[in-house]
Design a protein around this motif. Structure first.
Motif, PDB file in Angstrom:
ATOM      1  N   ILE A 276      18.693  31.513  -2.238  1.00  0.00           N
ATOM      2  CA  ILE A 276      18.057  31.369  -0.928  1.00  0.00           C
ATOM      3  C   ILE A 276      17.951  32.697  -0.173  1.00  0.00           C
ATOM      4  CG2 ILE A 276      18.837  28.969  -0.696  1.00  0.00           C
ATOM      5  CD1 ILE A 276      20.868  29.989   1.392  1.00  0.00           C
ATOM      6  N   LEU A 277      18.603  33.748  -0.658  1.00  0.00           N
ATOM      7  CA  LEU A 277      18.538  35.041   0.026  1.00  0.00           C
ATOM      8  C   LEU A 277      17.380  35.871  -0.526  1.00  0.00           C
ATOM      9  CD1 LEU A 277      22.272  36.105   0.439  1.00  0.00           C
ATOM     10  CD2 LEU A 277      20.576  35.918   2.259  1.00  0.00           C
ATOM     11  N   ASN A 278      16.328  36.004   0.277  1.00  0.00           N
ATOM     12  CA  ASN A 278      15.151  36.794  -0.086  1.00  0.00           C
ATOM     13  C   ASN A 278      14.720  36.519  -1.523  1.00  0.00           C
ATOM     14  OD1 ASN A 278      13.108  38.509   0.623  1.00  0.00           O
ATOM     15  ND2 ASN A 278      14.322  40.376   0.567  1.00  0.00           N
ATOM     16  N   PRO A 279      14.479  35.271  -1.859  1.00  0.00           N
ATOM     17  CA  PRO A 279      14.195  34.915  -3.256  1.00  0.00           C
ATOM     18  C   PRO A 279      12.927  35.582  -3.776  1.00  0.00           C
ATOM     19  CG  PRO A 279      13.710  33.083  -1.784  1.00  0.00           C
ATOM     20  CD  PRO A 279      14.423  34.094  -0.968  1.00  0.00           C
ATOM     21  N   GLY A 280      12.964  35.925  -5.044  1.00  0.00           N
ATOM     22  CA  GLY A 280      11.799  36.517  -5.686  1.00  0.00           C
ATOM     23  C   GLY A 280      11.709  38.019  -5.563  1.00  0.00           C
ATOM     24  N   LYS A 281      12.593  38.622  -4.777  1.00  0.00           N
ATOM     25  CA  LYS A 281      12.567  40.071  -4.598  1.00  0.00           C
ATOM     26  C   LYS A 281      13.614  40.708  -5.515  1.00  0.00           C
ATOM     27  CE  LYS A 281       9.942  38.775  -1.247  1.00  0.00           C
ATOM     28  NZ  LYS A 281      10.393  38.815   0.141  1.00  0.00           N
ATOM     29  N   VAL A 282      13.322  41.873  -6.022  1.00  0.00           N
ATOM     30  CA  VAL A 282      14.169  42.657  -6.924  1.00  0.00           C
ATOM     31  C   VAL A 282      14.336  41.943  -8.272  1.00  0.00           C
ATOM     32  CG1 VAL A 282      16.321  43.928  -7.256  1.00  0.00           C
ATOM     33  CG2 VAL A 282      15.397  43.647  -4.952  1.00  0.00           C
ATOM     34  N   VAL A 283      14.927  40.747  -8.265  1.00  0.00           N
ATOM     35  CA  VAL A 283      15.023  39.931  -9.472  1.00  0.00           C
ATOM     36  C   VAL A 283      14.471  38.544  -9.159  1.00  0.00           C
ATOM     37  CG1 VAL A 283      17.006  41.157 -10.417  1.00  0.00           C
ATOM     38  CG2 VAL A 283      17.379  39.205  -8.920  1.00  0.00           C
ATOM     39  N   ALA A 284      13.859  37.920 -10.129  1.00  0.00           N
ATOM     40  CA  ALA A 284      13.290  36.580  -9.941  1.00  0.00           C
ATOM     41  C   ALA A 284      14.091  35.580 -10.769  1.00  0.00           C
ATOM     42  CB  ALA A 284      11.823  36.562 -10.352  1.00  0.00           C
ATOM     43  N   LEU A 285      14.751  34.643 -10.087  1.00  0.00           N
ATOM     44  CA  LEU A 285      15.526  33.621 -10.785  1.00  0.00           C
ATOM     45  C   LEU A 285      14.735  32.341 -10.994  1.00  0.00           C
ATOM     46  CD1 LEU A 285      19.024  33.918  -9.065  1.00  0.00           C
ATOM     47  CD2 LEU A 285      18.141  35.142 -11.053  1.00  0.00           C
ATOM     48  N   SER A 286      13.715  32.146 -10.187  1.00  0.00           N
ATOM     49  CA  SER A 286      12.989  30.880 -10.199  1.00  0.00           C
ATOM     50  C   SER A 286      11.569  31.076 -10.709  1.00  0.00           C
ATOM     51  CB  SER A 286      12.938  30.293  -8.782  1.00  0.00           C
ATOM     52  OG  SER A 286      12.014  29.231  -8.706  1.00  0.00           O
ATOM     53  N   PRO A 287      11.044  30.130 -11.494  1.00  0.00           N
ATOM     54  CA  PRO A 287       9.642  30.222 -11.930  1.00  0.00           C
ATOM     55  C   PRO A 287       8.667  30.106 -10.770  1.00  0.00           C
ATOM     56  CG  PRO A 287      10.600  28.098 -12.556  1.00  0.00           C
ATOM     57  CD  PRO A 287      11.727  28.952 -12.061  1.00  0.00           C
ATOM     58  N   GLU A 288       9.150  29.612  -9.607  1.00  0.00           N
ATOM     59  CA  GLU A 288       8.296  29.500  -8.432  1.00  0.00           C
ATOM     60  C   GLU A 288       8.292  30.773  -7.590  1.00  0.00           C
ATOM     61  OE1 GLU A 288      10.771  27.009  -8.900  1.00  0.00           O
ATOM     62  OE2 GLU A 288       9.340  25.825 -10.057  1.00  0.00           O
ATOM     63  N   ALA A 289       8.897  31.845  -8.103  1.00  0.00           N
ATOM     64  CA  ALA A 289       8.963  33.089  -7.352  1.00  0.00           C
ATOM     65  C   ALA A 289       7.553  33.599  -7.065  1.00  0.00           C
ATOM     66  CB  ALA A 289       9.737  34.141  -8.141  1.00  0.00           C
ATOM     67  N   PRO A 290       7.357  34.248  -5.938  1.00  0.00           N
ATOM     68  CA  PRO A 290       6.023  34.765  -5.600  1.00  0.00           C
ATOM     69  C   PRO A 290       5.557  35.789  -6.607  1.00  0.00           C
ATOM     70  CG  PRO A 290       7.695  35.669  -4.124  1.00  0.00           C
ATOM     71  CD  PRO A 290       8.348  34.576  -4.903  1.00  0.00           C
ATOM     72  N   ALA A 291       4.236  35.903  -6.779  1.00  0.00           N
ATOM     73  CA  ALA A 291       3.667  36.845  -7.723  1.00  0.00           C
ATOM     74  C   ALA A 291       3.871  38.275  -7.229  1.00  0.00           C
ATOM     75  CB  ALA A 291       2.183  36.561  -7.914  1.00  0.00           C
ATOM     76  N   ALA A 292       4.127  39.175  -8.159  1.00  0.00           N
ATOM     77  CA  ALA A 292       4.330  40.573  -7.795  1.00  0.00           C
ATOM     78  C   ALA A 292       3.027  41.243  -7.421  1.00  0.00           C
ATOM     79  CB  ALA A 292       4.992  41.325  -8.933  1.00  0.00           C
ATOM     80  N   LEU A 293       1.914  40.818  -8.009  1.00  0.00           N
ATOM     81  CA  LEU A 293       0.626  41.416  -7.685  1.00  0.00           C
ATOM     82  C   LEU A 293      -0.014  40.624  -6.547  1.00  0.00           C
ATOM     83  CD1 LEU A 293      -0.908  42.129 -11.206  1.00  0.00           C
ATOM     84  CD2 LEU A 293       0.330  43.674  -9.704  1.00  0.00           C
ATOM     85  N   PRO A 294      -0.191  41.229  -5.360  1.00  0.00           N
ATOM     86  CA  PRO A 294      -0.747  40.496  -4.230  1.00  0.00           C
ATOM     87  C   PRO A 294      -2.196  40.087  -4.491  1.00  0.00           C
ATOM     88  CG  PRO A 294      -0.586  42.828  -3.740  1.00  0.00           C
ATOM     89  CD  PRO A 294       0.109  42.617  -5.040  1.00  0.00           C
ATOM     90  N   GLY A 295      -2.481  38.788  -4.289  1.00  0.00           N
ATOM     91  CA  GLY A 295      -3.835  38.313  -4.435  1.00  0.00           C
ATOM     92  C   GLY A 295      -4.409  38.459  -5.832  1.00  0.00           C
ATOM     93  N   GLY A 296      -3.524  38.542  -6.837  1.00  0.00           N
ATOM     94  CA  GLY A 296      -4.004  38.706  -8.199  1.00  0.00           C
ATOM     95  C   GLY A 296      -4.353  40.139  -8.537  1.00  0.00           C
ATOM     96  N   GLY A 297      -4.133  41.046  -7.619  1.00  0.00           N
ATOM     97  CA  GLY A 297      -4.435  42.463  -7.835  1.00  0.00           C
ATOM     98  C   GLY A 297      -4.194  43.218  -6.561  1.00  0.00           C
ATOM     99  N   ARG A 298      -4.498  44.508  -6.570  1.00  0.00           N
ATOM    100  CA  ARG A 298      -4.248  45.298  -5.362  1.00  0.00           C
ATOM    101  C   ARG A 298      -5.548  45.880  -4.874  1.00  0.00           C
ATOM    102  NH1 ARG A 298      -0.056  46.363  -8.868  1.00  0.00           N
ATOM    103  NH2 ARG A 298       1.995  45.817  -8.134  1.00  0.00           N
TER     104      ARG A 298
END
Length: 488
Positions: free
Chosen positions: A466-488
């Motif tokens: 629950i602490l800043n999930p998806g950042k640095v390491v991703a534990l959950s398959p629901e973590a936000p995508a690293a590429l914003p909007g499918g690209g930059r």
């Protein structure tokens, strides 16, 4: 992370408002908006509410409530981050702005104890009033908060002499994912009673715990300073001058900043109140600062001796030495404005990387050639802290190219630049952190055993993620995508 129903989320927000007061639980869309984006605008998040606790006890209570409800929490300071680490993707934003007390300044122990919401500039000013120096210095120091500086292990221009944020911390107060408070606010320089836990949280970007206060080191205030601006034939010559200055000046060498001709041209073109420091053009420039706590230190003599020999040997083509504080400030402004003005030249693809100091010049030359070969007309702006090996290897779009088309090549340039960094045994995240934008890049370049250990630590301290999930390491398959909007 547990699925949370809308009714449960609404009930949580109501409990938070009842405890903190409605004025400190912000849920209106227009009021939340500034907390959903970072300055680069690469990501836009979402949140149930922004909560503003007044002290560590309220932070503890909030975390206990959110943990029980399975609702994520994203801690946020001045929101000046650059890698998506402070952008929420659901849950609650926990603003630390109200934790703004300077609890104690101990001049004899050379420490200052501050809460996480104190701005970096306020700490610098408090140290200055006590005739001491807090050396962490960033372009955003009037806005950024010390909690965020520590959570990202911020660097800045003073790392050469004083180290990163990690090196400036003696103790921390941290609220864990379940609401427990770890009181590690010790002012000791020696403490070998087991694991040094503070280093788990410095640089963890809010994924392991929430820093609510810190004990920081202070240093003697400089009484003498000299600043010089050099023109060189290239990065190799600049590095050679750095070696000579380090040999002659030792710890008195407090900054050595590198910028290319294109970088200076951008500042002169777009920044207000700046003037060309040297006659003629040079392929590379260096901003040098020497400082000493002794008012009678002959810093001009040291720098004049080194530069005189460097000019004779052809390493320095031209140089100017500031003759007053105003002139020193004018020289520093040329470097400080560089990050800001790049955006006025169109799209900018940015890489915050580090290599061993001995390889800085080779890296700049090789990576520049590789990027220029990959895209005709791309303009390399490689600048930064040569003295600690940290280069901001940025690329400006070719003249006439559409910004969106250029930014779509971000991932391709990542591979070019980061592959070279990896071959030079460097780091793809030097001082801005990993956040979201470099999370998946770590899988390509980080030692797999190190990644396993990072995951194990995350699971041990934050099993519900629950602490800043998806950042640095991703534990959950629901973590936000690293590429914003499918690209930059």
């Amino acid at each position: 992370m547990n699925d949370v129903t809308p009714n449960a989320e609404a009930a949580l927000v109501a409990r938070l408002a009842e405890r903190l007061g409605e004025a400190h639980v912000i849920s209106a869309a227009t009021d939340i908006e500034p907390h959903l984006i970072e300055s680069r605008g690469l990501y836009r998040g979402r949140a149930l509410a922004v909560v503003r606790p007044k002290d560590v006890l309220e932070v503890s209570w909030i975390m206990a409530q959110c943990s029980a409800a399975g609702v994520p929490v994203v801690p946020q300071g001045g929101n000046t981050g650059l890698v998506g680490g402070g952008v929420p993707h659901g849950g609650v934003v926990l603003s630390l702005a109200r934790l703004s007390a300077i609890r104690e300044l101990d001049a004899v122990n050379a420490t200052i104890t501050v809460e996480a919401g104190v701005t970096l500039k306020a700490i610098q000013d408090a140290a200055d009033e006590a005739d001491r120096l807090f050396p962490l210095s960033l372009a955003s120091e009037g806005t950024c908060q010390i909690g965020g500086n520590l959570a990202t292990n911020a660097g800045g221009t003073g790392v050469l002499r004083y180290g990163n944020a990690r090196d400036l911390v003696l103790g921390l107060e941290v609220v864990l994912a379940d609401g427990r408070v770890w009181n590690g606010l010790k002012r000791l320089r020696k403490d070998n009673t087991g694991y040094d836990l503070k280093h788990l949280f410095v640089g963890s970007e809010g994924t392991l715990g929430i820093i609510t206060a810190a004990v920081l080191k202070l240093y003697p205030k400089p009484k003498a300073t000299v600043t010089a601006f050099l023109g060189c034939e290239g990065p190799q010559a600049a590095l050679a001058v750095f070696e000579r200055l380090r040999e002659e000046a030792g710890d008195q060498l407090t900054a050595f900043e590198y910028m290319p001709r294109f970088g200076l041209e951008l500042v002169l073109k777009h920044a207000d109140g700046v003037t060309r420091p040297l006659q003629g053009d040079h392929a590379a420039y260096a901003l040098v600062e020497l400082s000493s706590p002794r008012a009678d230190a002959d810093l001009p003599g040291v720098i004049e001796t080194v530069l005189g020999a460097a000019i004779e040997d052809g390493l320095v083509e031209d140089a100017t030495i500031g003759a007053s504080e105003a002139q020193n400030a004018a020289l520093w402004k040329l470097r400080e404005m560089l990050s800001e003005v790049q955006g006025r030249e169109g799209g900018s693809i940015k890489h915050d990387v580090s290599v061993p100091v001995s390889r800085v010049a080779d890296f700049i030359v090789e990576a520049s050639a590789a990027c220029e070969a990959a895209m005709e007309g791309v303009r390399v702006c490689a600048f930064g802290h040569v003295g600690d090996g940290n280069i901001h290897f940025n690329l400006s779009q070719p003249v006439g190219m559409e910004k969106a088309a250029f930014l779509a090549a971000w991932e391709r340039f990542n591979r070019i630049v980061h592959d070279i960094v990896h071959r030079y045994e460097g780091s793809i995240a030097a001082e801005h952190g990993v956040g979201l934008i470099k999370r998946d890049e770590l899988k390509l370049y980080k030692d797999p055993v190190a990644l396993d250990m990072m995951h194990a630590i995350k699971i041990a301290l934050d099993p519900l993620d629950i602490l800043n999930p998806g950042k640095v390491v991703a534990l959950s398959p629901e973590a936000p995508a690293a590429l914003p909007g499918g690209g930059r």
